[in-house]
Design a protein around this motif. Sequence first.
Motif, PDB file in Angstrom:
ATOM      1  N   MET A  60      52.372  33.020  51.930  1.00  0.00           N
ATOM      2  CA  MET A  60      52.147  33.625  53.238  1.00  0.00           C
ATOM      3  C   MET A  60      52.109  32.590  54.362  1.00  0.00           C
ATOM      4  O   MET A  60      51.920  32.949  55.526  1.00  0.00           O
ATOM      5  N   LEU A  61      52.259  31.311  54.034  1.00  0.00           N
ATOM      6  CA  LEU A  61      52.267  30.252  55.037  1.00  0.00           C
ATOM      7  C   LEU A  61      53.539  29.446  54.920  1.00  0.00           C
ATOM      8  O   LEU A  61      54.104  29.290  53.845  1.00  0.00           O
ATOM      9  N   SER A  62      53.976  28.893  56.023  1.00  0.00           N
ATOM     10  CA  SER A  62      55.111  27.971  56.029  1.00  0.00           C
ATOM     11  C   SER A  62      54.710  26.743  56.846  1.00  0.00           C
ATOM     12  O   SER A  62      53.684  26.738  57.529  1.00  0.00           O
ATOM     13  N   GLY A  63      55.501  25.714  56.758  1.00  0.00           N
ATOM     14  CA  GLY A  63      55.254  24.536  57.573  1.00  0.00           C
ATOM     15  C   GLY A  63      54.211  23.591  57.021  1.00  0.00           C
ATOM     16  O   GLY A  63      53.812  22.647  57.703  1.00  0.00           O
ATOM     17  N   TYR A  64      53.754  23.822  55.809  1.00  0.00           N
ATOM     18  CA  TYR A  64      52.794  22.899  55.206  1.00  0.00           C
ATOM     19  C   TYR A  64      53.517  21.715  54.578  1.00  0.00           C
ATOM     20  O   TYR A  64      54.736  21.742  54.357  1.00  0.00           O
ATOM     21  N   ARG A  65      52.760  20.683  54.275  1.00  0.00           N
ATOM     22  CA  ARG A  65      53.280  19.538  53.532  1.00  0.00           C
ATOM     23  C   ARG A  65      52.739  19.578  52.110  1.00  0.00           C
ATOM     24  O   ARG A  65      51.629  20.041  51.869  1.00  0.00           O
ATOM     25  N   GLY A  66      53.529  19.085  51.183  1.00  0.00           N
ATOM     26  CA  GLY A  66      53.134  19.094  49.784  1.00  0.00           C
ATOM     27  C   GLY A  66      53.952  20.101  48.990  1.00  0.00           C
ATOM     28  O   GLY A  66      54.926  20.676  49.493  1.00  0.00           O
ATOM     29  N   GLU A  67      53.556  20.312  47.735  1.00  0.00           N
ATOM     30  CA  GLU A  67      54.290  21.194  46.838  1.00  0.00           C
ATOM     31  C   GLU A  67      53.363  22.245  46.238  1.00  0.00           C
ATOM     32  O   GLU A  67      52.217  21.952  45.892  1.00  0.00           O
ATOM     33  N   ILE A  68      53.902  23.454  46.097  1.00  0.00           N
ATOM     34  CA  ILE A  68      53.241  24.518  45.339  1.00  0.00           C
ATOM     35  C   ILE A  68      54.246  24.987  44.304  1.00  0.00           C
ATOM     36  O   ILE A  68      55.294  25.543  44.650  1.00  0.00           O
ATOM     37  N   ILE A  69      53.946  24.737  43.049  1.00  0.00           N
ATOM     38  CA  ILE A  69      54.896  25.001  41.968  1.00  0.00           C
ATOM     39  C   ILE A  69      54.362  26.141  41.114  1.00  0.00           C
ATOM     40  O   ILE A  69      53.317  26.029  40.466  1.00  0.00           O
ATOM     41  N   HIS A  70      55.083  27.268  41.117  1.00  0.00           N
ATOM     42  CA  HIS A  70      54.731  28.420  40.292  1.00  0.00           C
ATOM     43  C   HIS A  70      55.513  28.337  38.986  1.00  0.00           C
ATOM     44  O   HIS A  70      56.738  28.310  38.997  1.00  0.00           O
ATOM     45  N   HIS A  71      54.807  28.337  37.874  1.00  0.00           N
ATOM     46  CA  HIS A  71      55.459  28.357  36.567  1.00  0.00           C
ATOM     47  C   HIS A  71      55.542  29.776  36.014  1.00  0.00           C
ATOM     48  O   HIS A  71      55.953  29.985  34.876  1.00  0.00           O
ATOM     49  N   THR A  72      55.113  30.737  36.807  1.00  0.00           N
ATOM     50  CA  THR A  72      55.257  32.159  36.500  1.00  0.00           C
ATOM     51  C   THR A  72      55.764  32.827  37.771  1.00  0.00           C
ATOM     52  O   THR A  72      55.948  32.172  38.795  1.00  0.00           O
ATOM     53  N   LYS A  73      55.972  34.150  37.700  1.00  0.00           N
ATOM     54  CA  LYS A  73      56.287  34.856  38.939  1.00  0.00           C
ATOM     55  C   LYS A  73      55.077  34.809  39.869  1.00  0.00           C
ATOM     56  O   LYS A  73      53.961  34.515  39.444  1.00  0.00           O
ATOM     57  N   ARG A  74      55.304  35.078  41.135  1.00  0.00           N
ATOM     58  CA  ARG A  74      54.274  34.919  42.143  1.00  0.00           C
ATOM     59  C   ARG A  74      53.031  35.738  41.794  1.00  0.00           C
ATOM     60  O   ARG A  74      53.126  36.852  41.306  1.00  0.00           O
ATOM     61  N   PRO A  75      51.839  35.194  42.047  1.00  0.00           N
ATOM     62  CA  PRO A  75      50.608  35.865  41.631  1.00  0.00           C
ATOM     63  C   PRO A  75      50.324  37.124  42.440  1.00  0.00           C
ATOM     64  O   PRO A  75      50.867  37.336  43.518  1.00  0.00           O
ATOM     65  N   GLN A  76      49.437  37.935  41.889  1.00  0.00           N
ATOM     66  CA  GLN A  76      48.925  39.119  42.572  1.00  0.00           C
ATOM     67  C   GLN A  76      47.501  38.839  43.045  1.00  0.00           C
ATOM     68  O   GLN A  76      46.852  37.912  42.584  1.00  0.00           O
ATOM     69  N   MET A  77      47.017  39.683  43.957  1.00  0.00           N
ATOM     70  CA  MET A  77      45.751  39.436  44.623  1.00  0.00           C
ATOM     71  C   MET A  77      44.794  40.609  44.425  1.00  0.00           C
ATOM     72  O   MET A  77      45.188  41.772  44.519  1.00  0.00           O
ATOM     73  N   VAL A  78      43.535  40.278  44.147  1.00  0.00           N
ATOM     74  CA  VAL A  78      42.443  41.257  44.188  1.00  0.00           C
ATOM     75  C   VAL A  78      41.531  40.834  45.333  1.00  0.00           C
ATOM     76  O   VAL A  78      41.002  39.719  45.332  1.00  0.00           O
ATOM     77  N   PHE A  79      41.332  41.733  46.301  1.00  0.00           N
ATOM     78  CA  PHE A  79      40.632  41.369  47.528  1.00  0.00           C
ATOM     79  C   PHE A  79      39.135  41.658  47.433  1.00  0.00           C
ATOM     80  O   PHE A  79      38.661  42.406  46.578  1.00  0.00           O
ATOM     81  N   GLN A  80      38.413  41.074  48.378  1.00  0.00           N
ATOM     82  CA  GLN A  80      36.960  41.245  48.449  1.00  0.00           C
ATOM     83  C   GLN A  80      36.572  42.687  48.739  1.00  0.00           C
ATOM     84  O   GLN A  80      35.643  43.224  48.136  1.00  0.00           O
ATOM     85  N   ASP A  81      37.269  43.315  49.674  1.00  0.00           N
ATOM     86  CA  ASP A  81      36.921  44.652  50.132  1.00  0.00           C
ATOM     87  C   ASP A  81      37.900  45.661  49.565  1.00  0.00           C
ATOM     88  O   ASP A  81      38.981  45.863  50.126  1.00  0.00           O
ATOM     89  N   PRO A  82      37.559  46.324  48.447  1.00  0.00           N
ATOM     90  CA  PRO A  82      38.516  47.253  47.845  1.00  0.00           C
ATOM     91  C   PRO A  82      38.840  48.432  48.753  1.00  0.00           C
ATOM     92  O   PRO A  82      39.944  48.944  48.728  1.00  0.00           O
ATOM     93  N   PHE A  83      37.870  48.872  49.587  1.00  0.00           N
ATOM     94  CA  PHE A  83      38.139  50.017  50.453  1.00  0.00           C
ATOM     95  C   PHE A  83      39.174  49.652  51.514  1.00  0.00           C
ATOM     96  O   PHE A  83      40.052  50.442  51.839  1.00  0.00           O
ATOM     97  N   GLY A  84      39.089  48.425  52.040  1.00  0.00           N
ATOM     98  CA  GLY A  84      40.037  47.998  53.051  1.00  0.00           C
ATOM     99  C   GLY A  84      41.427  47.724  52.505  1.00  0.00           C
ATOM    100  O   GLY A  84      42.407  47.784  53.243  1.00  0.00           O
ATOM    101  N   SER A  85      41.522  47.420  51.201  1.00  0.00           N
ATOM    102  CA  SER A  85      42.825  47.073  50.627  1.00  0.00           C
ATOM    103  C   SER A  85      43.536  48.268  50.005  1.00  0.00           C
ATOM    104  O   SER A  85      44.685  48.141  49.576  1.00  0.00           O
ATOM    105  N   LEU A  86      42.873  49.433  49.954  1.00  0.00           N
ATOM    106  CA  LEU A  86      43.478  50.628  49.367  1.00  0.00           C
ATOM    107  C   LEU A  86      43.842  51.612  50.476  1.00  0.00           C
ATOM    108  O   LEU A  86      43.058  51.832  51.398  1.00  0.00           O
TER     109      LEU A  86
END
Length: 241
Positions: A60-86
């Motif tokens: 969700m960000l661009s323009g950073y320095r460094g590397e992020i290497i995924h050895h699987t498909k991109r992760p999924q997210m479980v959020f803090q507020d389930p009511f707000g995310s549903l």
Amino acid sequence: MPDPVLEVKGLTVGYGAVGKKKGRQVLHDVSFALYRGEILGLVGESGSGKSTLCKAILGMLSGYRGEIIHHTKRPQMVFQDPFGSLNPAKQVGWIIEEPLRAMGGIEKEERRRRVLDMLARVGLSEEYAARRPRELSGGQRQRVAIAAALIAQPELVIADEPVSALDVTIQAQILTLLQTLGRELGLSYLFVSHDLNVVYQICDRVLVLYEGRIVEENTVEALFAHPQADYTRSLIEAAEG
């Protein structure tokens, strides 16, 4: 040592540099690996950079320095507020099924079968498919959010303060559920929290983030028994107090 599912190398993120105005560094040379089957805790107070790190990992960000290497498909997210995310306008079955519709190539009957199977895995009966988020308790909503994150069969899940909005009894149930699903489905977790008591219950290793830097990394037992950084000691003392 198991294979890594995620490697972050020298990640540096800054915000707000416009013209001659100096930007603010949010993450400074952050490096770590998360291994298959592991629950890796990420702790730090508000403003330490936890959310920025998660956004970078999720793409969700661009323009950073460094590397992020995924050895699987991109992760999924479980959020803090389930009511707000549903989606409040949709039934639970529709919410859980949506990632499968987005993937495409899966027949309706198979999508329905997977939804009911996932409901059962998170401890909800088939009848919950017809309910809406407002008809559920906080713990039930978080179970639905977990089901929606897992329906696309990720190998890595980022859990962002997933129990902080729940009471202590329900917290324990959700933590046990995450551990059980991790074993059954072969999941790895990046478990983000400010609550070291919760981290101690569920995590294998812990990263301590302070002002955008990892100041300590250790197994959960070693970190609690022999914290090396002053900041870590202060967090543990606050949790014990």
